[in-house]
Design a protein around this motif. Sequence first.
Motif, PDB file in Angstrom:
ATOM      1  N   GLN A 188    -174.252  16.007  78.299  1.00 32.95           N
ATOM      2  CA  GLN A 188    -173.572  14.610  77.623  1.00 32.95           C
ATOM      3  C   GLN A 188    -174.709  13.931  77.393  1.00 32.95           C
ATOM      4  O   GLN A 188    -174.136  12.710  76.760  1.00 32.95           O
ATOM      5  CB  GLN A 188    -172.877  14.059  79.343  1.00 32.95           C
ATOM      6  CG  GLN A 188    -171.902  14.830  79.809  1.00 32.95           C
ATOM      7  CD  GLN A 188    -171.417  14.382  81.153  1.00 32.95           C
ATOM      8  OE1 GLN A 188    -172.170  14.193  81.785  1.00 32.95           O
ATOM      9  NE2 GLN A 188    -170.092  14.439  80.964  1.00 32.95           N
ATOM     10  N   VAL A 236    -169.664  20.412  77.308  1.00 32.02           N
ATOM     11  CA  VAL A 236    -169.440  20.298  78.633  1.00 32.02           C
ATOM     12  C   VAL A 236    -168.704  21.260  79.030  1.00 32.02           C
ATOM     13  O   VAL A 236    -168.677  22.086  80.392  1.00 32.02           O
ATOM     14  CB  VAL A 236    -168.691  18.894  79.042  1.00 32.02           C
ATOM     15  CG1 VAL A 236    -167.342  18.949  78.740  1.00 32.02           C
ATOM     16  CG2 VAL A 236    -168.973  18.643  80.821  1.00 32.02           C
ATOM     17  N   CYS A 263    -167.634  15.647  89.420  1.00 30.17           N
ATOM     18  CA  CYS A 263    -167.362  15.244  88.187  1.00 30.17           C
ATOM     19  C   CYS A 263    -166.966  16.207  87.160  1.00 30.17           C
ATOM     20  O   CYS A 263    -166.164  15.923  86.222  1.00 30.17           O
ATOM     21  CB  CYS A 263    -168.696  14.571  87.621  1.00 30.17           C
ATOM     22  SG  CYS A 263    -169.180  12.968  88.477  1.00 30.17           S
ATOM     23  N   GLU A 273    -164.260  16.266  83.955  1.00 35.22           N
ATOM     24  CA  GLU A 273    -164.620  16.659  82.093  1.00 35.22           C
ATOM     25  C   GLU A 273    -163.702  17.696  82.033  1.00 35.22           C
ATOM     26  O   GLU A 273    -163.263  17.966  80.462  1.00 35.22           O
ATOM     27  CB  GLU A 273    -165.950  16.901  82.469  1.00 35.22           C
ATOM     28  CG  GLU A 273    -166.948  15.916  82.647  1.00 35.22           C
ATOM     29  CD  GLU A 273    -166.927  14.956  81.990  1.00 35.22           C
ATOM     30  OE1 GLU A 273    -166.167  14.891  80.748  1.00 35.22           O
ATOM     31  OE2 GLU A 273    -167.263  13.432  82.517  1.00 35.22           O
ATOM     32  N   VAL A 295    -167.610  11.033  77.949  1.00 33.18           N
ATOM     33  CA  VAL A 295    -167.847  11.046  79.467  1.00 33.18           C
ATOM     34  C   VAL A 295    -166.704  10.679  80.061  1.00 33.18           C
ATOM     35  O   VAL A 295    -166.491   9.507  80.605  1.00 33.18           O
ATOM     36  CB  VAL A 295    -169.077  10.563  79.854  1.00 33.18           C
ATOM     37  CG1 VAL A 295    -169.513  10.713  81.297  1.00 33.18           C
ATOM     38  CG2 VAL A 295    -170.538  10.843  79.045  1.00 33.18           C
ATOM     39  N   SER A 315    -165.771  11.453  82.986  1.00 33.26           N
ATOM     40  CA  SER A 315    -166.156  11.340  84.714  1.00 33.26           C
ATOM     41  C   SER A 315    -166.749   9.850  85.057  1.00 33.26           C
ATOM     42  O   SER A 315    -166.621   9.359  86.106  1.00 33.26           O
ATOM     43  CB  SER A 315    -166.757  12.304  85.124  1.00 33.26           C
ATOM     44  OG  SER A 315    -168.139  12.480  84.596  1.00 33.26           O
TER      45      SER A 315
END
Length: 423
Positions: free
Chosen positions: A208, A222, A245, A249, A292, A294
């Motif tokens: 990320q 990811v 997390c 994602e 991102v 999360s």
Amino acid sequence: MKKTVISTLIALTTAVGAQAATFHKPDAEFINNAAMVGITQENWDSGRSAKVTMKNAYKFTHSVEMSKGDWTHDLGKAKGFDLDSASAMDVDGEHPLSVILRDRLNMESLVLLKNGELVDEYYWSGMHKDHTHLMMSVTKSFTMLTLQTLVDEGLVDMNAPITQYVPELKASPAFAKATVQQVADMRSGIKIEFTPGKIWDERMTNIQEWNGKNHYPELKSVLDFGKSLGKRTDVETGEAFDYQCANTEMLGMLITRVTGKSLAEVMEEKLWQRVGFENNAYLQSNSQGEGVGSGGLNATTRDAAIMMDVMVNGGKNRKGEQIVSKAFIDNLMNGNDEVKSAWKYDGFAQLLADAWYKDQIRVLNVGGHRFMTFVGIHGQVVVGEPSTGIVIATTGGQDEMQAVRTVAMTFMDVVPTLLDALK
């Protein structure tokens, strides 16, 4: 004729681009200035620097700016609420809420709403009503609400295997068995191998580009990280709440696969253009524009409160438009046997036993109140109580990620105290 057609196409492209999510590179000047006092891309997210960096997080990374829509939810003028009229406890005794929030919990803002109208707002440490702040894991709830709009449109079945939408995840023994709902509830059963000295796997944050250059160039997305994850052997898929997390994602990847657009583009289209937000927001990303989902949302406290107001208003904005279905909110607030049973596996279950985590949102029962909450580390908290229409939103710069003391003070004392005072 050809020149006219080309000119028209250019004009249309420019017009559409002005409304579309806009990609930004890290702010080199800001980063250079920060480095002069020891804050770098590698350490900006340290709790020791939270009072400075949480208000400027998106400048350290790539980000996608999401534009607000034409209609804005008018919160009106503050009716007034005296923070010193109520109190809460710290380890050394009882103090006015102004002291507890500003000095003991290191909060940087507080916004209070009731039935869509502003009760009052407070700002400290350089914050103001139009200043964005890193929301950390509050972002997870926004990602889920974006996904829920697709569920409401019939594009996603929460009971389907997540591999139906992201087939690459068949390579992961855990994700291969999980439904979309189990991933949304953090019940996928994935196994995270922590990087030595950390409580996460640094490969994901590297992909990320959260702290600068990706040191794992073989991992391009990811999704590559998600594919690599094994399965816990001590619990079955769907059995345990395990806050990771990577689950969020993968929901972001699902959104991208279903729509053919980036997470930020869909979040802008489904939420930022429709809810009634006052300001643009930023979703931190890597250099490929992969958001991102999360923890990368940078938004104002007022806009976080406006999002929660939709939740306490049966899924509608104050213009009367349905953003997410009322059934989704009702199911969240009622919970079910699966999520209630799964909660006992969480470390905070001993502190807050009557609670559950469903659809990237917590529901807590404290002091006669049942409220939902979006939660992020370092003091990001957005609370909504549907039965009273009350919304409480805070941003913080706490030096610890998630301490027992601050969690207990916030949810066992401050939140119920404010709910009692505002009802």
